[in-house]
Design a protein around this motif. Structure first.
Motif, mmCIF file in Angstrom:
data_model
loop_
_atom_site.group_PDB
_atom_site.id
_atom_site.type_symbol
_atom_site.label_atom_id
_atom_site.label_comp_id
_atom_site.label_asym_id
_atom_site.label_seq_id
_atom_site.Cartn_x
_atom_site.Cartn_y
_atom_site.Cartn_z
ATOM 1 N N SER B 670 8.612 -24.360 -15.366
ATOM 2 C CA SER B 670 9.125 -23.261 -15.361
ATOM 3 C C SER B 670 7.565 -21.755 -15.443
ATOM 4 O O SER B 670 7.557 -21.213 -15.151
ATOM 5 C CB SER B 670 8.941 -22.566 -16.839
ATOM 6 N N THR B 671 6.462 -22.375 -15.465
ATOM 7 C CA THR B 671 4.920 -22.172 -15.325
ATOM 8 C C THR B 671 4.876 -21.720 -13.595
ATOM 9 O O THR B 671 4.000 -20.800 -13.271
ATOM 10 C CB THR B 671 3.580 -22.488 -16.189
ATOM 11 N N ILE B 672 5.241 -22.874 -13.122
ATOM 12 C CA ILE B 672 5.216 -22.534 -11.969
ATOM 13 C C ILE B 672 6.275 -22.188 -11.075
ATOM 14 O O ILE B 672 6.434 -22.375 -9.460
ATOM 15 C CB ILE B 672 4.584 -24.117 -11.282
ATOM 16 N N ILE B 673 7.246 -22.636 -11.299
ATOM 17 C CA ILE B 673 8.253 -22.132 -10.975
ATOM 18 C C ILE B 673 8.998 -20.795 -10.225
ATOM 19 O O ILE B 673 9.345 -20.516 -9.484
ATOM 20 C CB ILE B 673 9.911 -22.203 -11.394
ATOM 21 N N GLY B 674 7.667 -19.896 -10.571
ATOM 22 C CA GLY B 674 7.716 -18.828 -10.154
ATOM 23 C C GLY B 674 6.805 -18.322 -9.296
ATOM 24 O O GLY B 674 6.698 -16.678 -8.455
ATOM 25 N N PHE B 675 5.816 -19.371 -8.683
ATOM 26 C CA PHE B 675 5.517 -19.877 -7.288
ATOM 27 C C PHE B 675 6.055 -18.956 -6.112
ATOM 28 O O PHE B 675 6.278 -18.563 -5.239
ATOM 29 C CB PHE B 675 4.514 -21.345 -6.951
ATOM 30 N N VAL B 676 7.248 -19.561 -6.045
ATOM 31 C CA VAL B 676 8.509 -19.385 -5.598
ATOM 32 C C VAL B 676 9.519 -18.166 -6.067
ATOM 33 O O VAL B 676 10.393 -18.249 -5.595
ATOM 34 C CB VAL B 676 9.700 -20.569 -5.379
ATOM 35 N N GLY B 677 9.067 -17.589 -6.905
ATOM 36 C CA GLY B 677 10.000 -15.873 -7.652
ATOM 37 C C GLY B 677 10.779 -16.848 -7.947
ATOM 38 O O GLY B 677 11.958 -15.838 -8.771
ATOM 39 N N GLY B 678 11.413 -17.378 -9.123
ATOM 40 C CA GLY B 678 11.719 -17.709 -10.044
ATOM 41 C C GLY B 678 11.624 -17.779 -11.529
ATOM 42 O O GLY B 678 11.927 -18.125 -12.231
ATOM 43 N N GLY B 679 10.637 -16.550 -11.796
ATOM 44 C CA GLY B 679 10.224 -15.792 -12.738
ATOM 45 C C GLY B 679 9.249 -16.652 -13.874
ATOM 46 O O GLY B 679 8.898 -17.678 -12.989
ATOM 47 N N GLY B 680 8.818 -16.105 -14.852
ATOM 48 C CA GLY B 680 8.201 -16.749 -15.795
ATOM 49 C C GLY B 680 6.743 -16.299 -15.197
ATOM 50 O O GLY B 680 6.468 -15.593 -14.105
ATOM 51 N N VAL B 681 6.120 -16.992 -15.707
ATOM 52 C CA VAL B 681 4.209 -16.435 -16.076
ATOM 53 C C VAL B 681 3.598 -16.857 -14.263
ATOM 54 O O VAL B 681 2.442 -16.238 -14.320
ATOM 55 C CB VAL B 681 3.979 -17.356 -17.178
ATOM 56 N N GLY B 682 4.352 -17.552 -13.246
ATOM 57 C CA GLY B 682 3.752 -17.891 -12.138
ATOM 58 C C GLY B 682 3.716 -16.999 -11.471
ATOM 59 O O GLY B 682 3.242 -16.887 -10.084
ATOM 60 N N PHE B 683 4.986 -16.018 -11.187
ATOM 61 C CA PHE B 683 5.134 -15.098 -10.429
ATOM 62 C C PHE B 683 3.912 -14.393 -10.562
ATOM 63 O O PHE B 683 2.877 -13.203 -9.366
ATOM 64 C CB PHE B 683 6.195 -14.824 -10.943
ATOM 65 N N LEU B 684 3.165 -13.741 -11.797
ATOM 66 C CA LEU B 684 2.185 -13.126 -11.869
ATOM 67 C C LEU B 684 1.195 -13.495 -12.022
ATOM 68 O O LEU B 684 -0.060 -13.269 -10.852
ATOM 69 C CB LEU B 684 2.338 -13.004 -13.524
ATOM 70 N N LEU B 685 0.727 -15.203 -12.295
ATOM 71 C CA LEU B 685 -0.145 -15.330 -12.114
ATOM 72 C C LEU B 685 -0.645 -15.682 -10.521
ATOM 73 O O LEU B 685 -1.822 -15.944 -9.471
ATOM 74 C CB LEU B 685 0.079 -16.990 -11.919
ATOM 75 N N GLN B 686 0.220 -16.634 -9.459
ATOM 76 C CA GLN B 686 0.380 -16.256 -7.937
ATOM 77 C C GLN B 686 -0.145 -15.019 -6.728
ATOM 78 O O GLN B 686 -1.299 -14.601 -6.611
ATOM 79 C CB GLN B 686 1.512 -16.250 -7.160
ATOM 80 N N GLN B 687 0.658 -14.054 -7.750
ATOM 81 C CA GLN B 687 0.284 -12.160 -7.430
ATOM 82 C C GLN B 687 -1.564 -12.353 -7.624
ATOM 83 O O GLN B 687 -2.026 -11.681 -6.669
ATOM 84 C CB GLN B 687 0.682 -11.000 -7.948
ATOM 85 N N GLN B 688 -2.228 -12.972 -8.946
ATOM 86 C CA GLN B 688 -3.732 -12.558 -9.263
ATOM 87 C C GLN B 688 -3.998 -12.888 -8.111
ATOM 88 O O GLN B 688 -4.774 -12.317 -7.857
ATOM 89 C CB GLN B 688 -4.136 -12.611 -10.852
ATOM 90 N N ILE B 689 -3.865 -14.143 -8.396
ATOM 91 C CA ILE B 689 -4.637 -14.879 -7.547
ATOM 92 C C ILE B 689 -5.318 -14.768 -5.727
ATOM 93 O O ILE B 689 -5.907 -15.032 -5.490
ATOM 94 C CB ILE B 689 -4.205 -17.040 -6.839
ATOM 95 N N ASN B 690 -3.634 -14.773 -5.180
ATOM 96 C CA ASN B 690 -3.653 -13.709 -3.702
ATOM 97 C C ASN B 690 -4.129 -12.437 -4.037
ATOM 98 O O ASN B 690 -4.789 -11.987 -2.421
ATOM 99 C CB ASN B 690 -1.967 -13.153 -3.725
ATOM 100 N N LEU B 691 -4.453 -11.717 -5.012
ATOM 101 C CA LEU B 691 -5.092 -9.803 -4.711
ATOM 102 C C LEU B 691 -6.626 -10.590 -5.236
ATOM 103 O O LEU B 691 -7.834 -9.981 -5.598
ATOM 104 C CB LEU B 691 -4.704 -9.878 -6.037
ATOM 105 N N LEU B 692 -6.749 -12.600 -5.572
ATOM 106 C CA LEU B 692 -9.000 -12.131 -6.221
ATOM 107 C C LEU B 692 -8.794 -11.476 -7.637
ATOM 108 O O LEU B 692 -10.202 -11.084 -7.895
ATOM 109 C CB LEU B 692 -9.326 -12.345 -5.007
ATOM 110 N N ARG B 693 -8.196 -11.919 -8.164
ATOM 111 C CA ARG B 693 -8.333 -11.334 -9.292
ATOM 112 C C ARG B 693 -8.127 -12.113 -10.413
ATOM 113 O O ARG B 693 -7.222 -12.487 -11.121
ATOM 114 C CB ARG B 693 -7.010 -10.103 -10.117
ATOM 115 N N TYR B 694 -9.634 -13.391 -9.974
ATOM 116 C CA TYR B 694 -9.885 -14.170 -11.067
ATOM 117 C C TYR B 694 -9.468 -14.458 -12.541
ATOM 118 O O TYR B 694 -8.984 -14.866 -13.417
ATOM 119 C CB TYR B 694 -10.590 -15.174 -10.624
#
Ligand code: ATP
Ligand code: MG
Lengths: 252, 723
Positions: B670-694
């Motif tokens: 569930s930490t990575i299911i957000g990468f495809v929009g499935g909620g959880g912390v993954g969605f946030l993580l993906q956004q931040q990585i895309n914005l280069l906010r490491y």
């Protein structure tokens, strides 16, 4: 009266474990079944309550054809046939009393029993059964905490819950030491004498058969080799049943 | 076999073999090396190394904490282009302790170097110099010789930096402002906003995993029984019984949805009414059920009377089950309102949203209110689910009931038919069942091109049966006492499978669907009461009828059918298929259906957990001690009782262990299911990585690591206790 007519069992792999066995066993008899390992003793006993479906032949008990019974009828029949096993076959993680009560499942309300509910009188019956085999105080222990002899007595108590008329015992004492063996056999004898149960008991030791049974049936390679009183088995007969190399071992 | 030394040729052959094997292995690995693009040039590029360094530094400096600042500022005017009458007088240091700056020149042109000195500022904190053009925006001037905008004040609150005068077109003669801004820490450091958001998402993640795991337990536990070979193998049925009950399934479905669903809807409305009404209805139904189940056990006959009673009982049970489902649904729907009201009474809504608690006691009351509201939401959704599913539920209940009634009524009759009748009956029933079966697969096949393959595959299975039965007939080996297939018989069944597959493939034009992705045409053959029967489906049904009819006629109704084996194989196939689809892919599909958010993640993880737990559970069942099962069967216990008393106690500990294990896995997933929009912390993580906010991403990564390792430890220690 248990009548076995031309019973044959061929296993799925083609092995003929029973070959045309015919027997008549009157009510109240204590019958020992002997024979070498692999001679078909277990197969015979399991055919009687149809844990194994016979290939051919009929088994008629109190005028009911067991071999032709439907699933429902079979359950009604099985309720009256107790069975005990060499490995005791208790549910090790359950308590002793639950194991004993499970012998009553064929009688109680099936829906309530699924939620582990038994009426009070059934619990009393279970305690009484445990009392009869002398381990009432172990009722609330886990089955796995009991010794082999005690576990087999729980097995007997479980069959007592069925109010059986016929008892099938498949090498009930084969994994017990001699002294414990005798105590378990004595309980079977007691049931035979006090309750008039018909008992079919497969045994490895002729001496046990001699001590407890009225009648000995010997199987060899799935065929009936001998049928008569234990005393009639002399050295020659013994060698026919067990092979030339065999010597008699006594168990005291 | 002789014991002498093996001949030399043998040795040479073995050496050759070893060399060949080594060559092949080398080839495989070197190809793999190339395919996976392993090369050391790119990692050596300076730009990449620098990027990596920065990204890693940011990742390892997660901005968990945050310090708020107020700013001290001091300004001085600066005239662009020194006037002819001379530079304006420099301002001297003020007498009080207020922060001030001094500059080395009061006027100048672009690119002049000005030294700025600061005094009386906050010590050891960062500062910057800003240039404020006349009527313009302040811009930061980077001190000369430093890589950064910010510099630090010393222990006495002083600094000295040099800046260049900026080039600002048309500014000659204007007076600009030089400003020093020094940050003064305000209050203690506290958790950053990022931390707050990550924590919130982390809670969502954990609950996502918890709900998915919980939802999957019951379905996978039920499925695991069907996927356990030792339980299924002994279940056999005669072909006649199977065919009768299968043929009755669709009829039962129709009857169920026509007759039972009104009962369910009625009960639903009842349940939705007053709580009192619902409660009393439930009680009455409960009594009825107990009475119904109790009675027939007393009678032990198995004649017609008993059979009639069991039919009535089956109908009664069907009605009761439907009604109870409806009642529960209604209760859920009305309970939603009830708890919602209760909850909002406890925690009133104000104009700005939910009321904020003033003290601890009030907080408790408010929290209770929130819990009640959420509870209402939950049972409301469950009620809604039952309401939506009322028709299919009624259909399934109807189908199961009718087919079991069919079995009860025909069991005896089928047993006593003579041989000719048995084969004729087998043919008829087989044709009906074959038609139904292929009708169903063809209807599925109309949905997507490649699903069209299902029909030829199922038909091929039937064809295999037909051919091997025909082979038995022809060779006269049907009365063999020894079951187990001979090689030639197996061969005949493979021939049948291949031939029928090809024939069906061609007849139904599946090739077009597979190659070009074209769906079968929807030409209607006829219209049955508003239900269209497509030509394609009818064709498939005809094929099914022929195959089923021949197979049934050859086998006869008395043939034993390994029903349990079939259930086992079907369940296993479905579980394995589901398991091989990654949750991320399932997540993608569910996002389309239910939208972006944790619900999609819950559905994806639930589905995957069902498949995976189902397999793990069933393996546990397969490894239990079979002795108690035998013992209970021998006492006359029925199958359900045997399972409850002999199987369940043995599997509960491993089930608990595996469920914990699955929760563990689900938290990871569930930490990575957000990468495809499935909620959880993954969605946030993906956004931040895309914005280069490491640095922000670092917080999420850290949170995941902590939660996963805590859970890992917890689940391991719980598992240890149970295995
Ligand atoms: N499920 C089975 N499939 C095939 N063959 C079997 C099966 N069960 C038993 N047999 C074979 O049938 C024969 C009789 O077995 P059975 O268990 O009845 O012997 P037994 O007299 O009880 O032996 P023991 O004293 O070792 O228990 C053996 O040769 C055994 O290998
Ligand atoms: Mg045996």
């Amino acid at each position: 009266m248990l009548i076995i007519e031309n019973l044959t069992k061929i296993y799925d792999n083609g092995f003929k474990a029973l070959d045309n066995i015919s027997l008549e066993i009157p009510d109240g008899q204590f019958v020992a079944i002997i024979g070498l390992s692999g001679s078909g003793k277990s197969t015979l006993l399991r055919c009687i309550n149809r844990l194994i479906d016979p290939t051919e032949g009929r088994i008629i008990w109190n005028d009911i054809d067991i071999t032709a019974a439907t699933d429902d009828e079979l359950r009604q029949i099985r309720r009256r046939i107790g069975m005990i096993f060499q490995q005791f076959n208790l549910v090790k993680r359950s308590s002793v009393i639950t194991n004993v009560l499970s012998g009553r499942l064929g009688y109680v309300n099936p829906v309530f029993s699924l939620f582990n509910y038994f009426p009070g009188k059934e619990k009393e019956r279970a305690l009484a059964a445990l009392d009869r085999v002398g381990i009432r105080e172990k009722a609330y222990n886990r089955a796995s905490a009991l010794s082999g002899g005690q576990q087999q007595r729980v097995g007997i108590a479980r069959t007592l819950m069925q109010e059986p008329e016929l008892m099938l015992a498949d090498e009930p004492v084969a994994s017990l030491d001699p002294a414990t063996s005798h105590s378990v056999m004595k309980y079977l004898q007691l049931l035979n004498e006090e309750d008039g149960l018909t008992i079919l008991c497969s045994l490895h030791f002729l001496s046990l058969a001699r001590a407890y049974s009225h009648r000995v049936i010997a199987l060899k390679d799935g065929k009936l080799e001998f049928d008569g009183p234990a005393q009639a088995i002399d050295d020659e007969r013994f060698k026919m049943i067990y092979g030339e190399e065999a010597v008699q071992v006594e168990i005291h | 076999m002789n014991d002498s030394t093996p001949p030399k040729t043998n040795n040479a052959l073995r050496t050759l073999l070893i060399i060949v094997v080594i060559t092949i292995v080398l080839a495989i690995y070197s190809y793999g090396w190339t395919v996976t693009d392993i090369n050391l040039d790119k990692p050596q590029e300076a730009q990449r190394q620098q990027n990596l360094g920065e990204a890693l530094r940011d990742l390892l400096s997660p901005n968990i904490f945050q310090q708020d600042y107020t700013f001290q500022a001091a300004t001085l005017p600066f005239v662009m282009t020194c006037p002819a009458e001379g530079a304006p007088a420099a301002v001297s240091a003020p007498a009080d302790a207020a922060p001030y700056i001094l500059i080395s020149a009061t006027c100048g042109v672009a690119n002049d170097v000005v030294t700025v000195q600061g005094f009386n500022f906050h010590p050891e904190t960062f500062a910057r110099i800003e240039w404020i053009p006349d009527g313009g925006e302040a811009r930061v001037r980077q001190p000369i010789g430093r890589g950064e905008d910010n510099f630090f004040t010393d222990a006495l609150g002083r600094f000295e930096v040099q800046i260049e005068v900026p080039q600002i077109r048309g500014s000659s003669g204007q007076t600009h402002i030089i400003q020093a801004r020094v940050a003064v820490p305000a209050g203690l450091p506290h958790f950053s906003n990022t931390t707050g958001v990550v924590l919130e998402k982390m809670v969502e993640t954990i609950f996502l995993a918890l709900i998915a795991t919980t939802l999957s337990i019951l379905p996978s536990a039920i499925l695991s029984f069907f996927a356990a070979h030792n339980l299924m193998k002994p279940i056999r049925m005669t072909l006649g019984n199977l065919l009768v009950s299968f043929a009755l399934l669709p009829v039962g479905w129709l009857l169920g949805s026509a007759l039972l669903s009104p009962i369910g809807t009625f009960a639903l409305n009842l349940g939705q009414g007053t709580l009192f009404g619902a409660g009393s209805t439930a009680l009455a139904l409960g009594f009825a059920m107990v009475a119904a189940v109790r009675k027939p056990r007393v009678v032990e006959t198995t004649g017609w009377e008993a059979r009639l009673r069991s039919v009535l009982l089956a109908v009664l049970v069907a009605i009761i089950v439907t009604a109870v489902v409806g009642l529960l649904g209604g209760l859920g729907l009305s309970g939603d309102m009830f708890f919602h009201n209760l909850g909002s009474t406890l925690r009133p809504q104000t104009a700005e949203g939910p009321a904020v608690a003033a003290n601890f006691g009030q907080w408790l009351v408010y929290a209770l209110g929130d819990v009640l509201t959420s509870f209402g939401n939950m049972i409301g959704t469950l009620g809604q689910l039952l309401q939506l599913l009322m028709l299919p539920i009624a259909g399934v209940i109807g189908a199961v009931t009718l087919s079991s009634i069919g079995t009860t009524l025909t069991l005896d009759a089928l047993k006593h038919v003579d041989r000719v009748t048995s084969h004729m009956l087998g043919g008829t029933l087989g044709a009906i069942c074959g038609a139904i079966l292929l009708g169903i697969t063809a209807s599925i096949g109309m949905q997507a091109a490649w699903l069209g393959l299902l029909t030829p595959l199922v038909a091929a299975g039937l064809g295999g049966g037909v051919f091997s039965l025909a082979y038995q007939r022809l060779t006269g080996s049907k009365q063999r006492k020894i079951p187990g297939e001979s090689t030639s018989q197996r061969l005949s069944s493979w021939v049948g499978i291949a031939l029928v597959f090809l024939a069906t493939f061609v007849l139904l034009n599946v090739e077009r669907a597979v190659v070009e992705g074209v769906l079968p045409t929807q030409t209607e053959l006829l219209n049955l009461f508003g239900m269209p029967i497509y030509f394609y489906v009818a064709e498939a049904m005809l094929i099914g009828a022929v195959l089923g009819g021949v197979a049934g006629a050859l086998a006869g109704t008395r043939a034993a059918f390994p029903f349990g084996d079939m259930l086992y194989t079907t369940t296993r196939t479905i579980l394995n298929g589901l398991r091989s689809i990654e949750p991320l892919i399932m997540g993608l599909v569910f996002v389309i259906w239910v939208g972006i958010g944790p619900f999609a993640g819950v559905l994806a993880l639930t589905l995957h957990s069902i498949a995976s737990l189902g397999k793990l559970y069933s393996e546990q069942i397969e490894s239990i001690d079979s002795g108690p099962i035998e013992a209970l069967q021998s006492t006359g216990a029925n199958q359900l009782q045997t399972i409850m008393y002999a199987v369940v106690p043995q599997i509960i500990p491993p089930y608990i262990a595996f469920t914990m294990y699955r929760w563990d896995i689900n938290v990871r997933m569930s930490t990575i299911i957000g990468f495809v929009g499935g909620g959880g912390v993954g969605f946030l993580l993906q956004q931040q990585i895309n914005l280069l906010r490491y640095r922000e991403a670092g917080v999420a990564v850290l949170a995941i690591a902590i939660v996963v390792s805590i859970l890992d430890y917890a689940s391991a220690s719980i598992r240890q206790r149970y295995i």
